[in-house]
Design a protein around this motif. Structure first.
Motif, PDB file in Angstrom:
ATOM      1  N   ASP A  26      -5.612  -9.587   5.111  1.00  0.00           N
ATOM      2  CA  ASP A  26      -4.606  -8.620   4.622  1.00  0.00           C
ATOM      3  C   ASP A  26      -3.302  -9.205   4.565  1.00  0.00           C
ATOM      4  O   ASP A  26      -2.619  -9.240   5.522  1.00  0.00           O
ATOM      5  N   VAL A  41     -11.831  -0.802  -7.287  1.00  0.00           N
ATOM      6  CA  VAL A  41     -12.125  -1.547  -6.009  1.00  0.00           C
ATOM      7  C   VAL A  41     -13.458  -2.088  -5.928  1.00  0.00           C
ATOM      8  O   VAL A  41     -13.694  -3.046  -5.650  1.00  0.00           O
ATOM      9  N   SER A  80      -1.594   6.979  -2.124  1.00  0.00           N
ATOM     10  CA  SER A  80      -2.908   7.107  -2.810  1.00  0.00           C
ATOM     11  C   SER A  80      -2.791   6.287  -4.103  1.00  0.00           C
ATOM     12  O   SER A  80      -1.693   6.167  -4.908  1.00  0.00           O
ATOM     13  N   THR A 123       0.838  -1.279  -0.091  1.00  0.00           N
ATOM     14  CA  THR A 123       0.062   0.122  -0.179  1.00  0.00           C
ATOM     15  C   THR A 123       0.909   1.238  -0.185  1.00  0.00           C
ATOM     16  O   THR A 123       0.323   2.396   0.066  1.00  0.00           O
ATOM     17  N   ALA A 138      -8.122   3.225  -8.307  1.00  0.00           N
ATOM     18  CA  ALA A 138      -9.120   3.090  -7.249  1.00  0.00           C
ATOM     19  C   ALA A 138     -10.572   2.900  -7.318  1.00  0.00           C
ATOM     20  O   ALA A 138     -11.268   2.417  -6.839  1.00  0.00           O
ATOM     21  N   HIS A 166      -6.669  -2.948  -0.442  1.00  0.00           N
ATOM     22  CA  HIS A 166      -7.577  -2.079  -0.439  1.00  0.00           C
ATOM     23  C   HIS A 166      -9.080  -2.766  -0.655  1.00  0.00           C
ATOM     24  O   HIS A 166     -10.076  -2.905  -0.390  1.00  0.00           O
ATOM     25  N   ALA A 169     -12.223  -3.336   1.725  1.00  0.00           N
ATOM     26  CA  ALA A 169     -13.572  -3.083   1.426  1.00  0.00           C
ATOM     27  C   ALA A 169     -14.467  -4.171   1.242  1.00  0.00           C
ATOM     28  O   ALA A 169     -15.860  -4.099   1.873  1.00  0.00           O
TER      29      ALA A 169
END
Length: 174
Positions: A50, A147, A138, A21, A144, A31, A35
């Motif tokens: 994770d 995801v 980020s 990350t 992103a 991520h 989620a």
């Protein structure tokens, strides 16, 4: 086939999010796993891990899984933010190319599990082609945005195998 009154062992499912990350899109798998865990109720026998940049320390947690679903950034030569879905023998072959030189690949972990006689019975990969591997907390906007699609694909893949997740209710606004 079990006789009347015999119990069937519960199915053990592991959803593994892997990636760094600290390297922008390389962390997309982590991520997505977080989620999934946040937005869905997991039935008994389903565990989300994770895995970050873990290597051989994953041998124990993954040993004997009936189904291993890996969420990760994948270098496939496709355009950035392209989703990739693989299953079975395609997964270890795909992971022979490492994303970084220090990484112990999931292929090494799977080979270790195979050697121990504890390889997952079924193996799936849902990945996204990274757009950037630069030092950044980020993800790029394009990756992103994938995801939620990775999570939806994971939920559908699990449901297709008889593992049904229930959505968590949305938190009440203050």
């Amino acid at each position: 086939m079990p006789g009347a009154g015999a119990s069937v062992a519960p199915r053990r499912v592991v959803v593994l999010g892997i990636g760094n990350t600290l390297l922008a899109d390389e962390g997309v798998g982590v991520h997505a796993a977080l989620a999934l865990q946040q937005d869905w109720r997991l039935p008994d026998g389903v565990e989300v891990i994770d895995g970050g940049t873990a290597g051989m320390e994953l041998l124990g947690p993954l040993a004997g899984a009936d189904l291993l679903l890996v969420l990760d950034a994948v270098k496939s030569g496709r355009p950035p933010a392209t989703m990739v879905m693989l299953e079975g023998d395609e997964v270890p072959a795909f992971f022979r190319a490492k994303l970084s030189q220090h990484q112990v690949s999931i292929c090494d972990v799977l080979a270790g599990l195979e050697f121990e006689g504890a390889a997952p019975r079924e193996l799936l990969l849902i990945g996204v082609e990274p757009a950037s591997m630069a030092l950044s907390l980020s993800m790029t906007p394009a990756v992103a945005a994938r995801v939620p699609q990775m999570v939806d694909a994971a939920v559908r893949a699990l449901a297709a195998r008889g593992v049904v997740l229930a959505p968590r209710p949305a938190p009440l606004a203050a």
